[in-house]
Design an enzyme around this catalytic site. Structure first.
Site, PDB file in Angstrom:
ATOM      1  N   HIS A  53       7.909   4.721   6.863  1.00 28.01           N
ATOM      2  CA  HIS A  53       7.336   4.732   5.522  1.00 28.01           C
ATOM      3  C   HIS A  53       6.490   6.001   5.435  1.00 28.01           C
ATOM      4  O   HIS A  53       5.473   6.132   6.118  1.00 28.01           O
ATOM      5  CB  HIS A  53       6.501   3.469   5.286  1.00 28.01           C
ATOM      6  N   HIS A  84       0.814  -1.212   0.000  1.00 24.60           N
ATOM      7  CA  HIS A  84       0.000   0.000   0.000  1.00 24.60           C
ATOM      8  C   HIS A  84       0.848   1.264   0.000  1.00 24.60           C
ATOM      9  O   HIS A  84       2.051   1.235   0.216  1.00 24.60           O
ATOM     10  CB  HIS A  84      -1.009  -0.006   1.159  1.00 24.60           C
ATOM     11  N   GLU A  92       4.074   6.421   8.618  1.00 22.72           N
ATOM     12  CA  GLU A  92       4.090   5.223   9.470  1.00 22.72           C
ATOM     13  C   GLU A  92       5.496   5.012  10.031  1.00 22.72           C
ATOM     14  O   GLU A  92       6.417   4.658   9.296  1.00 22.72           O
ATOM     15  CB  GLU A  92       3.697   3.991   8.663  1.00 22.72           C
TER      16      GLU A  92
HETATM   17 FE   FE2 Z   1       1.954   0.587   6.026  1.00 25.91          FE
END
Ligand code: FE2
Length: 443
Positions: A365, A335, A341
């Site tokens: 991320h 994704h 994140e």
């Molecule tokens: Fe993720």
């Protein structure tokens, strides 16, 4: 050491009372601020919300303490190179980032919890009270003999990874071990004692306090249940000693001295309290049919922003559980998230990255940056026999997920010396299995 479950004693809603058992009746009976408090104590209020916040949001605590907090010498700047919001010298970097375990201080370098704090990434500004920051702490010495810390900028969610923390607060003491967390909110004074080398993660939020997420159709029970949060019980010490108070204010650190321990609160009542939570109490809710649920299903605590359903930061965990989804690629799907994140690992092996993501390390991320299982994890999950199976036994990974775009500090970029330049390689073995002439494909 004593901690008590949060209890509904007197009052309305989430309101708590606590007295040190050495001084029964230390709480005034009929008012907050009597002309003379029992035992000759001073009354002092700590606000957690604006005085005028609506009742359902209003938070404050009354302390009954030996001396008021105001008897200190002026604050002076305290040099701390690594607690910073200054990221102007580090260019933005949208790449997937991964850090190997953050280094512990040398044994000869006596470092306590405050001196061992390192900002890894951050967003926003404590002056405007919007944003968050992620820190690593590493320490090898205790604070409480003559040092305490408080944060004027926001709340701290502390995630020990190595070593237990004995946390002294104005409200009492609590022990927080790996696989537990604690939250110490804006303005609360605390010290951290340790028995061994310690390391962990800290999430700071400026905007709001953490709350439990709404459960919607799940109902009244599930995820983190309110009865599993513990607050300290009142405990005081009367020590006349040169004591250092370190304050983080507008992103900078300051130091002041006073001639007594700040842990001199004999009794308190209020709804603005520090607390701890054992992650093993989390009630995991997940799919029992098909597909992999979004990670929000694992949210322990959330700090909401002004946007509905959008967090300044969520604290999310990936606990041991059963995987039972049928006809499903069970690991986290590939994704690209509109949120940032930051992930850490307390212990074990995270299922989507079985190598390289290590306890005491981390990954980031960023917004829009693609990520997901690495090559071997994809192949293994594509071929797996989908019987019910245990997932993440012996493992506790977590995520700080923020709607803000986190910028990496100089420490997080180069100075920590553990940024893994080869992280991107873990996805390079992913190949095309596409065959326009064959619908059923074996991986
Ligand atoms: Fe993720």
């Amino acid at each position: 050491m004593t901690t008590a479950k949060l209890q509904y004693q007197s009052g309305f809603g989430n309101y708590f009372r606590s007295e040190d058992s050495r001084c029964p009746g230390a709480l005034p009976e009929k008012q907050n601020n009597p002309q003379v408090c029992p035992y000759g104590l001073y009354a002092e209020q700590l606000s957690g919300t604006a005085f005028t916040a609506p009742r359902e949001h209003n938070q404050r605590t009354w302390f009954y303490r030996i001396r008021p907090s105001v008897i200190h010498k002026p604050f002076k700047p305290y040099t701390h190179k690594y607690v910073t919001y200054d990221v102007k010298d580090v260019p933005p970097n949208p790449n997937q980032l991964r850090w190997m375990p953050f280094p512990l201080p040398a044994k000869s370098d006596k470092t306590d919890f405050v001196d061992g704090l390192r900002t890894v990434c951050c967003a926003g500004d404590p002056k405007s009270r919007n944003g968050c920051a992620v820190y690593i702490y590493t320490c090898n010495t205790s604070m409480s003999e003559n040092r305490a810390f408080y944060n004027s900028d926001g709340d701290l969610l502390i995630v020990p990874q190595l070593g237990s923390l004995e946390v002294f607060t104005e409200f009492g003491r609590m022990t927080v071990s790996p696989n537990e967390i604690c939250v110490i909110q804006q303005g609360m004074r605390f010290s951290v004692n340790i028995k061994e080398e310690s390391r962990g993660y800290v999430l700071e939020v400026y905007d709001n306090h953490f709350i439990l997420p709404n459960l919607g159709p799940i109902g009244a029970n599930g995820l983190a249940n309110p009865q599993d949060f513990w607050a300290p019980t009142a405990w005081y010490e009367e020590r006349e000693i040169e004591f250092e108070i370190i304050n983080k204010f507008q992103g900078a650190l300051f130091t002041a001295t006073q001639k007594y321990s700040p842990f001199d609160v004999v009794a308190w009542h209020g709804n603005y309290v520090p607390y701890r939570y054992d992650l093993s109490n989390f009630v995991v809710i997940n799919t029992v049919s098909v597909d992999h649920c979004d990670p929000s299903i694992f949210t322990v605590l959330t700090c909401p922003s002004q946007k509905p359903g959008t967090a300044i930061a969520d604290f999310v965990i990936f606990p041991p559980r059963w995987g039972v989804a049928e006809h499903t690629f069970r690991p986290p799907y590939y994704h690209r998230n509109c949120m940032s994140e930051f992930m850490g690992l307390i212990h074990g092996n995270y299922e989507a990255k079985e190598g390289g993501f290590l306890p005491g390390g981390a990954s980031l991320h960023s917004m829009g940056t693609p990520h997901g299982p690495d090559g071997p994890a994809f192949e293994k999950a594509s071929r797996a026999d989908l019987k019910p199976e245990r997932v993440a036994d012996g493992t506790m990974a977590f995520m700080f997920e923020s709607s803000l775009s986190l910028a990496v500090t100089a420490y997080g970029n180069k100075e920590c010396k553990v940024l893994d330049e080869k992280y991107y390689e873990c996805w390079q073995s992913l190949k095309s299995y596409f065959n326009p002439n064959k619908r059923e494909v074996n991986i």
